[in-house]
Design a protein around this motif. Structure first.
Motif, mmCIF file in Angstrom:
data_model
loop_
_atom_site.group_PDB
_atom_site.id
_atom_site.type_symbol
_atom_site.label_atom_id
_atom_site.label_comp_id
_atom_site.label_asym_id
_atom_site.label_seq_id
_atom_site.Cartn_x
_atom_site.Cartn_y
_atom_site.Cartn_z
ATOM 1 N N VAL A 84 43.559 46.655 51.655
ATOM 2 C CA VAL A 84 42.231 46.912 51.102
ATOM 3 C C VAL A 84 41.494 45.649 50.706
ATOM 4 O O VAL A 84 40.324 45.704 50.327
ATOM 5 C CB VAL A 84 42.315 47.855 49.876
ATOM 6 C CG1 VAL A 84 42.895 49.193 50.271
ATOM 7 C CG2 VAL A 84 43.122 47.234 48.742
ATOM 8 N N GLY A 85 42.148 44.481 50.757
ATOM 9 C CA GLY A 85 41.495 43.258 50.346
ATOM 10 C C GLY A 85 41.314 43.193 48.841
ATOM 11 O O GLY A 85 42.099 43.757 48.075
ATOM 12 N N SER A 86 40.265 42.503 48.413
ATOM 13 C CA SER A 86 39.984 42.368 46.986
ATOM 14 C C SER A 86 38.481 42.354 46.798
ATOM 15 O O SER A 86 37.712 42.504 47.750
ATOM 16 C CB SER A 86 40.595 41.071 46.444
ATOM 17 O OG SER A 86 39.876 39.951 46.922
ATOM 18 N N VAL A 87 38.054 42.152 45.565
ATOM 19 C CA VAL A 87 36.618 42.099 45.275
ATOM 20 C C VAL A 87 35.941 41.003 46.090
ATOM 21 O O VAL A 87 34.824 41.169 46.576
ATOM 22 C CB VAL A 87 36.396 41.861 43.768
ATOM 23 C CG1 VAL A 87 34.944 41.528 43.478
ATOM 24 C CG2 VAL A 87 36.820 43.092 42.976
ATOM 25 N N LYS A 88 36.624 39.864 46.274
ATOM 26 C CA LYS A 88 36.001 38.713 46.918
ATOM 27 C C LYS A 88 36.384 38.547 48.384
ATOM 28 O O LYS A 88 35.680 37.861 49.133
ATOM 29 C CB LYS A 88 36.374 37.434 46.154
ATOM 30 C CG LYS A 88 35.863 37.393 44.725
ATOM 31 C CD LYS A 88 36.282 36.107 44.030
ATOM 32 C CE LYS A 88 35.774 36.061 42.597
ATOM 33 N NZ LYS A 88 36.207 34.832 41.886
ATOM 34 N N THR A 89 37.500 39.132 48.809
ATOM 35 C CA THR A 89 38.033 38.855 50.143
ATOM 36 C C THR A 89 38.339 40.146 50.885
ATOM 37 O O THR A 89 38.964 41.051 50.318
ATOM 38 C CB THR A 89 39.315 38.003 50.049
ATOM 39 O OG1 THR A 89 39.045 36.829 49.276
ATOM 40 C CG2 THR A 89 39.790 37.578 51.426
ATOM 41 N N ALA A 90 37.928 40.202 52.146
ATOM 42 C CA ALA A 90 38.156 41.395 52.956
ATOM 43 C C ALA A 90 39.614 41.506 53.359
ATOM 44 O O ALA A 90 40.375 40.529 53.306
ATOM 45 C CB ALA A 90 37.273 41.342 54.198
ATOM 46 N N SER A 91 40.014 42.708 53.770
ATOM 47 C CA SER A 91 41.372 42.895 54.272
ATOM 48 C C SER A 91 41.543 42.077 55.551
ATOM 49 O O SER A 91 40.576 41.739 56.233
ATOM 50 C CB SER A 91 41.637 44.371 54.557
ATOM 51 O OG SER A 91 40.785 44.827 55.595
#
Length: 458
Positions: free
Chosen positions: A87-94
């Protein structure tokens, strides 16, 4: 005197007996607890490192598995761990990698700790926007042992069980994560019929990585699941009409998840469109947009005053099947065009907090109610968090008609804003800033405020 001597002799034999027992204890526990702990640490450290293509970790945040499971790919080298997240994170895509430190220690038990910040795992334990709450995810795990070439861990704080399995050698990490994402995109509907032997026996509603199953009208049960390259797997086996199921294969053509467990191929989750579903193409066109517009702030009564307003707007295609741009002459001169998301799962339009350009300045479109709104950085962070959780924020269009009479009234999407502010979101607000780093220090002011929005197609 004789009696005293006898007592001393008995006492001496008792002490010798106790000493013998102590030696016997040493025989039973040949290694000290410290040695056993050190060996356990070494065992886990060796397991982590000696896997050619890393580990697939089934990570379950949320108390009692309440957010369902996501996949984290992990590669350990003795000091550093590299992660890739479904799912990635707030700043970085999966599909991206992030590295950090880790360690294996012996405390009350053997513990694997991700002890320096890694956005893909610590995003579940960080405070949300400075508040005393988080997504209830662990980054410290108690080593529970090995089982069938798997490592079993337990979250140290929330106590969810995590399973780590070696990823097959030669499998590309990005391709693996991409396959999970593909199935999630294809299986976009949230409503399912539960079929056994060709007969409908219940229904299922998907929210994030959970299914709420209702069988023959009984009380629904929450079933956490995780995506696999073939489909989904329930965290635990469940029994439906005497059949035990856990693993399901996705079929895009039939929009079905079919059990792949032994002798249960007739257990099927079949997706269907909700009754009030509106296809993407039906939204394209021109509308009257009615609203209440900010007029002034009444200092004496300490409230915002509004005047009625309307404008002609058009919904144009941005990404086919995924998004629109709401355009109008007025928006282009005073604020900015609005990107509207098409929610394929429900067939509804959602306006989420977003970055915009406002009169040449960096700006934000955020949500609020008739007397207030969240600062830009709060509103935008909430929008980013929605991809990781069930936290939903924005305004959603509720249909009041169909075809040429399509009418949409926008109400709060989810209840995140309400839970924070104690008021239901009803407004869209454009604000401008002197820098893309939104803060009170570079806030230039309010540009436009639209409340109680309604779109009427013509």
């Amino acid at each position: 005197m004789k009696n005293k001597i006898t007592k001393y002799i008995l006492l001496a034999f008792t002490c010798l007996g106790l000493q013998a027992c102590l030696f016997q204890e040493d025989d039973i526990f040949e290694k000290s607890s410290a040695n056993r702990a050190a060996e356990n640490v070494a065992e886990l450290q060796e397991l982590l490192v000696n896997v050619p293509n890393g580990w697939k970790m089934e990570y379950y945040p949320g108390t009692d598995y309440s957010m369902g499971g996501i996949t984290l790919l992990c590669r350990f080298d003795g000091n550093n761990v590299t992660l890739m997240s479904e799912v990635g994170s707030v700043k970085t895509a999966s599909g991206k990698e992030a590295s950090s430190l880790y360690k294996v220690t012996s405390e009350e038990s053997t513990v694997l700790t991700f002890d320096s910040f890694n956005e893909f795992i610590h995003c579940f334990s960080e405070p949300i926007m400075g508040m005393n709450t988080n997504l209830e995810g662990d980054y410290e795990f108690v080593y529970m042992g090995q089982e069938d070439n798997k490592i079993i861990l337990q979250g140290r704080r929330y106590h969810n069980t995590m399973v780590m399995t070696p990823l097959t050698q030669g499998v590309n990490w990005k391709d693996y994560i991409g396959q999970l994402n593909l199935i999630e995109r294809e299986a976009f509907l949230k409503t399912y019929s539960l079929m056994v032997g060709g007969q409908e026996v219940g229904n299922a509603v998907r929210t994030s990585h959970l299914f709420s199953l209702t069988v023959e009208g009984q009380t629904s049960s929450s079933v956490p699941f995780i995506y696999t390259p073939e489909g989904i797997r329930f965290k635990d086996e469940i029994t439906i009409q005497g059949k035990t199921v856990q693993n399901f294969v996705w079929n895009k053509e039939d929009m079905t998840f079919t059990s792949s467990d032994e002798e249960t191929a007739d257990v099927v989750l079949k997706a269907y469109y909700p009754q009030d579903y509106t296809p993407y193409e039906d939204y394209l066109g021109t509308y009257y947009m009615y609203y209440r517009e900010y007029e002034k702030y009444n200092e004496e009564e300490d409230k915002v005053e509004f005047r009625p307003g309307y404008m002609a707007v058009e919904l144009q295609q941005k990404v086919a099947g995924e998004s629109f741009v709401l355009t109008s002459d007025k928006l282009e001169t005073t604020a900015a065009n609005i990107v509207i998301t098409y929610d394929k799962a429900t067939g509804k339009l959602i306006i989420k907090p977003q970055n915009v350009t406002v009169m040449g300045y960096p700006g934000a479109l955020v949500i609020g109610f008739e007397q207030g709104f969240l600062p830009a950085h709060y509103g935008l962070d909430l929008g980013n968090l929605a991809v990781l959780t069930n936290m939903e924020t924005g305004l959603i269009g509720i249909s009041g008609g169909a075809d040429e009479n399509l009418s949409l009234s926008f109400v709060e999407y989810g209840n995140t804003f309400f839970s924070m502010m104690g008021e239901v979101a009803t407004s869209l607000i454009f604000t401008a800033y002197g820098s893309e780093n939104f803060s009170t220090n570079n806030y230039l002011g309010l540009v436009a405020w639209y409340d109680s929005i309604r779109l009427q197609k013509y």
